[in-house]
Enzyme design. Structure first.
Site, mmCIF file in Angstrom:
data_model
loop_
_atom_site.group_PDB
_atom_site.id
_atom_site.type_symbol
_atom_site.label_atom_id
_atom_site.label_comp_id
_atom_site.label_asym_id
_atom_site.label_seq_id
_atom_site.Cartn_x
_atom_site.Cartn_y
_atom_site.Cartn_z
ATOM 1 N N LYS A 19 -25.811 50.250 4.422
ATOM 2 C CA LYS A 19 -25.684 48.792 4.301
ATOM 3 C C LYS A 19 -24.467 48.374 3.473
ATOM 4 O O LYS A 19 -23.832 47.367 3.780
ATOM 5 C CB LYS A 19 -26.958 48.163 3.740
ATOM 6 C CG LYS A 19 -27.450 48.666 2.409
ATOM 7 C CD LYS A 19 -28.744 47.944 2.014
ATOM 8 C CE LYS A 19 -29.355 48.537 0.748
ATOM 9 N NZ LYS A 19 -29.960 49.860 1.013
ATOM 10 N N THR A 20 -24.121 49.142 2.431
ATOM 11 C CA THR A 20 -22.950 48.768 1.637
ATOM 12 C C THR A 20 -21.678 48.895 2.459
ATOM 13 O O THR A 20 -20.846 47.984 2.484
ATOM 14 C CB THR A 20 -22.851 49.643 0.372
ATOM 15 O OG1 THR A 20 -24.007 49.434 -0.436
ATOM 16 C CG2 THR A 20 -21.609 49.282 -0.432
ATOM 17 N N GLU A 63 -25.122 42.132 1.247
ATOM 18 C CA GLU A 63 -25.989 43.292 1.366
ATOM 19 C C GLU A 63 -27.409 42.858 1.003
ATOM 20 O O GLU A 63 -27.624 42.203 -0.024
ATOM 21 C CB GLU A 63 -25.481 44.360 0.406
ATOM 22 C CG GLU A 63 -26.169 45.685 0.507
ATOM 23 C CD GLU A 63 -25.507 46.720 -0.383
ATOM 24 O OE1 GLU A 63 -26.179 47.704 -0.716
ATOM 25 O OE2 GLU A 63 -24.318 46.540 -0.734
#
Length: 363
Positions: A19-20, A63
């Protein structure tokens, strides 16, 4: 975060892994395309000048952290889900509870919005079938996804692949970040950016120069043929993917220093940790990074080292203190080695000190 995102057209990226990097890719694409997004992500990105950006455009890219369930406060326009895994069981209790949280997250999508879902993950495929929201899918393995990557090529200079949409060739994508997982991350970013109205040529230009987020396959230095890299991976699936990407860069030896993160995670995923380091040529374990947790009797890095040896036959060296691990590496590294520090704690300090020592010795 919820107050900022819910007042705009939010692009929220969730998942156990990726996700980052995916949110960073989307953020860089959006910022460089001129649509002036607001950005809030969990890792520093050099081209953004940090991990946040205050924009005046309609989109907020963020995020979405599932670890404590707070991502359920978000009501995005686009929800990207990279994968669903059995992490954070200390909070959720069961894998099914984790899945249901992600289902609710996607259910929070605003009217007219869409879910961008990675079809390579079985739980995300289930989510695509069960949600009533409009879905865009992407993947490498499974036929049936909207976006599919084919003819993937890995090398020391990065990764390239051909992108297809519903069977039709779209474009060739070039990345300087390594690994199959970054193919998937870039596909999720491409799909989201396309839905944000960004032109393909601008997406490709941003992806081609994206150098990664801090602590995501981050190069700490290259000295006398020794490449030192740090990565935040702390879940077994994440570690396995990261090491596979490292192996694809074709080092002569892959040396890995792992610092387990949290006693609870080490205990709950012990068997998985025992199997995820197979791509290492040499593995060093340091003491568990507690992250404010109390120690659990019988849970230790020494115990994990024994478990890895029993499960895989690998030789594992337990060196508790970071300083001692760095001193050991300084003695054994040689040209052609890729040295990786892995974990969500302060294990990166080993690589930084190793680079400094190698540079001093090179003078």
């Amino acid at each position: 975060l919820a107050a900022v995102m819910n007042a705009a057209d939010g692009v929220a990226v969730a998942g156990a892994h990726g996700k980052t990097t995916t949110s960073a890719m989307i953020s860089c694409i959006a910022a460089e395309s001129g649509i002036d997004p607001t950005v809030i992500i969990g890792g520093e990105v050099s081209s953004l000048g940090g991990n946040a950006r205050n924009g005046a455009g309609r989109f907020v890219v963020a995020e979405a952290d599932e670890s404590d369930g707070s991502f359920l406060k978000l009501y995005p326009y686009l929800a990207v889900v990279t994968n669903i895994e059995d992490d954070h069981l200390d909070h959720y209790g069961t894998e099914e509870n984790i899945y249901q949280a992600f289902k609710q997250f996607v259910g929070n999508i605003k009217e007219g919005g869409k879910a961008v879902l990675c079809f390579d993950n079985a739980k995300v495929r289930r989510l695509a079938a069960e949600t009533d929201k409009e879905v865009i899918t992407y993947g490498v393995e499974g036929e049936g996804a909207d976006y599919i990557a084919r003819d993937i090529s890995y090398g020391v200079d990065g990764t390239s692949y051909k992108l297809y949409y519903k069977g039709e060739f779209v474009t060739e994508v070039h990345l300087i970040v390594p690994g199959r997982h970054n193919v998937l991350n870039s596909m999720g970013a491409f799909a989201a950016a396309h839905e944000m109205g960004i032109a393909t040529d601008k997406i490709l230009a941003s992806l081609k120069k994206f150098g990664g987020a801090k602590r995501r396959f981050e190069t700490k230095g290259k000295v006398n043929g020794v490449w030192v890299v740090d990565d935040y991976a702390h879940h077994p699936t994440e570690i396995g993917v990261t090491l596979k990407a490292a192996r694809q860069t074709k080092p002569e030896r892959l040396l890995c220093v792992f610092q387990p993160h949290r006693y609870t995670r080490t205990k709950l995923l012990f068997s998985e940790f025992c199997e995820c380091f197979k791509d290492c040529d040499e593995l060093i374990l340091t003491d568990i990074y507690a992250a404010s947790e109390e120690a659990i009797p019988g849970v230790s890095s020494m115990h994990l080292a024994e478990g890895i040896k029993a499960a895989t036959g690998q030789e594992v060296l337990y060196i508790g203190k970071l300083t001692k691990a760095e001193e050991y590496l300084e003695r054994v590294v040689r040209p052609g080695d890729l040295v990786m520090t892995i974990g969500a704690g302060d294990v990166f300090k080993i690589g930084e000190e190793l680079v400094r020592e190698l540079e001093r010795n090179a003078d």
